[in-house]
Design an enzyme around this catalytic site. Structure first.
Site, short mmCIF file in Angstrom:
data_model
loop_
_atom_site.label_atom_id
_atom_site.label_comp_id
_atom_site.label_asym_id
_atom_site.label_seq_id
_atom_site.Cartn_x
_atom_site.Cartn_y
_atom_site.Cartn_z
N ASP A 219 0.85 -1.21 0.30
CA ASP A 219 0.03 0.38 0.00
C ASP A 219 1.10 0.95 0.49
O ASP A 219 0.63 2.55 -0.16
CB ASP A 219 -1.07 -0.03 1.11
CG ASP A 219 -1.67 0.97 1.88
OD1 ASP A 219 -2.38 1.38 0.57
OD2 ASP A 219 -1.81 2.17 2.35
N LYS A 223 2.11 4.52 -2.57
CA LYS A 223 1.65 5.60 -2.78
C LYS A 223 3.50 6.77 -3.63
O LYS A 223 2.46 7.40 -3.49
CB LYS A 223 1.24 6.79 -1.71
CG LYS A 223 -0.43 6.00 -1.36
CD LYS A 223 -0.30 5.54 0.72
CE LYS A 223 -1.84 5.65 0.94
NZ LYS A 223 -2.60 4.52 2.53
#
Lengths: 359, 359
Positions: A219, A223
Site C-alpha cells: 500500500d 503511494k
C-alpha cells in the site's frame, strides 16, 4: 450552474461525501447519480438524505454496468459539467477513466489503482486530461494522505518549476500507529512487544483484515508510485524497492496462523528497535521518492529524536518535500485515513472543478 | 490564451517572480507591465529578462500613479484575463484593490495590508470577489507563511464545511529563528543569551532593520487577523491580544540604544526560559486564532518536547489547524520567508486564476 456528481461506490467514503454535501447545502455541487456494484440510481434533481433507501428499494434503480451507468449520465452531461466520482478501490472501474474522460466527464477519486497500476493507463489518462483549455479534469488528492493537501501541493511545486530533490513520508496510518507505539524515545512509555502492537491495531480496526497486507509495504509502495509519477518519474511496482517486514516464514501461513506465530519474532523486532534507541533514534516505516539518485523505496528506517517523523503521534501521516526552493523541507502532517478526511479531499477536488468550469 | 500579469512593486519578490516565469517558459502567464513607485512600463508582448533595464531607461516608461498605471492596462484586459500583482507592502496600493476588482482585474498579492488592516476594506474586497461565476478573483497565499499552502488549505476546510476549532502557529521566520535557538531542550546545544541571538539574527538579515518591529508582535498579529478573517471572524488590531516582548523601558529608545540596552534584560528572558526548560518545555512565540472561545492572541507560550512546535528548526514557520475533521491537527511547516518561496506562492495563485479563467 452547478457541477453534477455521479458516484460509483457508496461505501463509507462515498456515503460520507454525500452527507457532507447535504450538510453544507452546497450551491456548487449536486449529486445526481449513485451506484453500487449491483445497481444504480439517477435523478434529474439532487439526491436527498434518503438516497440509500431509494437506491436499494426504488423501482427506478437499474442493473449496474459501467456502460449502462455512463449512458444514463448523458442528460446530466448535456446540462452541466459532470464529475464521475469513483469511491471504489476497483481496478476495472479505474480502467474505465479514459472512456469517461473521452466522453467529456471529469474524474475525481480516492482510488489508487489508476495512478499506481499499469503505467500505460496512467499515461493515457494524462494524455486526455492534459491541462489544455477545455480538456477534462482529473483530481485525486485523496489517493495519498486522504484529505491532506499533498497532491495539490506537489502539483503546485512542479507547475511553477521547482525541482524536487526528495519526497519522504509515512503514508500508512496503520504503520504510523504501529511504529509510533512500538518505537519511541519517550522514557515514560511502557515498552510493548511488536506482536502486541499489531494485535491491538488489528482489534482497533486500523489494519487490513490480514495485517500482512499492511506490513508487506504494498500500500505504501502504491503511494510512492503515485507521488513519483506526479513528480514526473515513470515509477512502477517493479522499480520501487519494497522492504516487506513480514518475516519470510510467516508469509504463506493462514491469517490466523500468522497472528499466532508473530510473537516468535518479537525478539527480531525488539533487536532492531534496541539498536535504534541506543543511537537516539526511532524506527519508522517510510516511503521515499528520490529523483536525484533514481531510487524510490519503501523501507524500515531510523530517525533521530529531533526529526519530525520521530515525534509523529497516533496514526497520523507525514510527508516532507525537499526541493530547490525548500531545502529545509515543506512538511505536511495530520490524519491520513478515515471517511471524514477522505471525503474532505474529494469535496475540495470537486469544488476546484466547479471553480474551473464556471468562470 | 494566457493570463496577463501587471506587477506593482518590483523589489526582491516581484523580480524573483518574473525570473521564475521566464525560467519556466510559462505558456499560461505573460508579464505585460511592471511598475515601481516612480515609473511603469507596459508592453504588448511578454516582458523579457531585460525588463529592469527597460523600466529604468526606456523612453516608453511613464510616470507612475495608480490611475495612470490602471488606465494603461485597458488593452490588456480587453484581450486576456489580467491579474494585478501587488508586490509592495503599501497601504495605498492595497486600498486600490476594490477599484481594480470593480474594473474586472483579478488581484494576487503577498501584501498583508488589505487583509489585516481596515475591516471595511476587507469586506468590500470580499463583496466584489464573492466567488460567484464571473466575479473577479483574489488570491493571497503568500500573506501568511509565504508559499506554504496555508490560505488555500484553510479555504478548502471552510468551503467544504469543516468547523475550525483552533489555528495556532509560528508565523514569523525571525521569531522562529530567535526562539528555536534561544530555547531548546537539546542538552548538547550551547546556551546563548537572548540579546546575542537577537543580534546574530539582525546581522544575518533575518530581522527588520529595527528588531523591535519583529519583537513587538505586530507582524504576527497581522497574520492572525488574516487567518481569522478567512475563517470567518471579524478580527482587527483591537481584538487580537498581543504580547509585546520588548521590555517596556526599551520601547522609546533609538534603535541603536535598544540593541545596546537589550543585554540588561538577558536575565529576564533567561528566567522565563529556565522555568520552561525545568518543566520539559520550550518557549515559542505563537499566534492563535480561537473561534470557540472568541480569543485570538499573540503570546510567548510554552510547549513540551513532543510538540511539533518544539522541534522546529532554523527560521521555519509552522501552522496547525485543529478542526472537527482533524481533531489531531493538520500541520504545515517549512520555510515561510524569502523571495523564492514567496514568489512560488504568487506563481501558484496566478496559475489557479489561469486555470479558472480558461476552461
Amino acid at each position: 450552474m452547478v457541477v453534477n456528481v455521479a458516484i460509483v461506490g457508496v461505501g463509507l467514503v462515498g456515503s460520507e461525501f454525500i452527507a457532507q454535501v447535504i450538510a453544507t447545502q452546497s450551491k456548487k455541487i449536486a449529486v445526481v447519480a449513485v451506484a453500487n456494484s449491483r445497481q444504480f440510481l439517477t435523478s434529474p434533481t439532487p439526491l436527498t438524505a434518503s438516497w440509500k433507501t431509494d437506491l436499494d428499494s426504488s423501482s427506478a434503480s437499474k442493473a449496474f454496468t459501467l456502460d449502462s451507468f455512463t449512458a444514463s449520465l448523458a442528460a446530466s452531461k448535456a446540462t452541466n459539467p459532470t464529475v464521475v466520482l469513483d469511491c471504489t478501490s476497483n481496478e476495472t472501474v479505474a480502467a474505465y477513466y479514459p472512456t469517461w474522460l473521452e466522453s467529456g466527464f471529469h474524474v475525481v477519486t480516492p482510488n489508487k489503482k489508476a495512478f499506481s497500476g499499469d503505467l500505460s493507463l496512467y499515461k493515457k489518462i494524462k494524455e486526455i486530461a492534459n491541462g489544455a483549455p477545455g480538456a477534462p479534469l482529473v483530481y485525486h488528492e485523496s489517493t495519498v494522505g486522504a484529505g491532506l493537501p499533498v497532491i495539490n501541493t506537489l502539483n503546485d511545486l512542479i507547475n511553477t518549476g521547482d525541482k524536487i530533490t526528495k519526497i519522504e513520508g509515512i503514508f500508512s496510518g496503520t504503520l504510523s500507529y504501529i511504529f509510533n507505539n512500538f518505537s519511541t524515545l519517550d522514557a515514560s512509555a511502557e515498552p510493548v512487544k511488536f506482536s502486541k502492537v499489531v494485535s491491538v491495531a488489528k482489534d482497533l480496526g486500523y489494519t487490513e483484515p490480514d495485517p500482512r497486507d499492511d506490513l508487506n509495504g504494498m500500500d505504501v509502495a502504491r503511494k510512492v508510485i503515485i507521488l513519483g509519477r506526479v513528480a514526473g518519474l515513470d515509477l512502477t511496482q517493479e522499480t520501487v524497492n519494497v522492504e516487506n517486514i513480514v518475516p519470510e516464514v510467516l508469509r504463506s501461513l493462514s491469517s490466523e496462523e500468522f497472528m499466532k506465530k508473530l510473537p516468535e519474532f518479537d525478539n527480531h523486532f525488539e533487536q532492531l528497535n534496541k539498536e535504534a534507541i541506543q543511537n537516539g533514534q526511532v524506527l519508522r516505516y517510510v516511503g521515499l521518492v528520490d529523483p536525484v539518485h533514481g531510487k524510490s523505496s519503501v523501507t524500515l528506517a531510523r530517525y533521530p529524536a529531533s526529526h519530525p517523523f520521530a515525534s509523529l503521534k497516533g496514526s497520523d501521516n507525514i510527508i516532507a518535500f525537499t526541493t530547490e526552493r525548500f531545502p529545509s523541507p515543506l512538511i505536511i502532517q495530520g490524519s491520513g485515513a478515515g471517511a471524514a478526511v477522505t471525503a474532505f479531499g474529494i469535496y475540495s477536488d470537486i469544488l476546484k472543478i466547479a471553480d474551473r468550469t464556471q468562470q
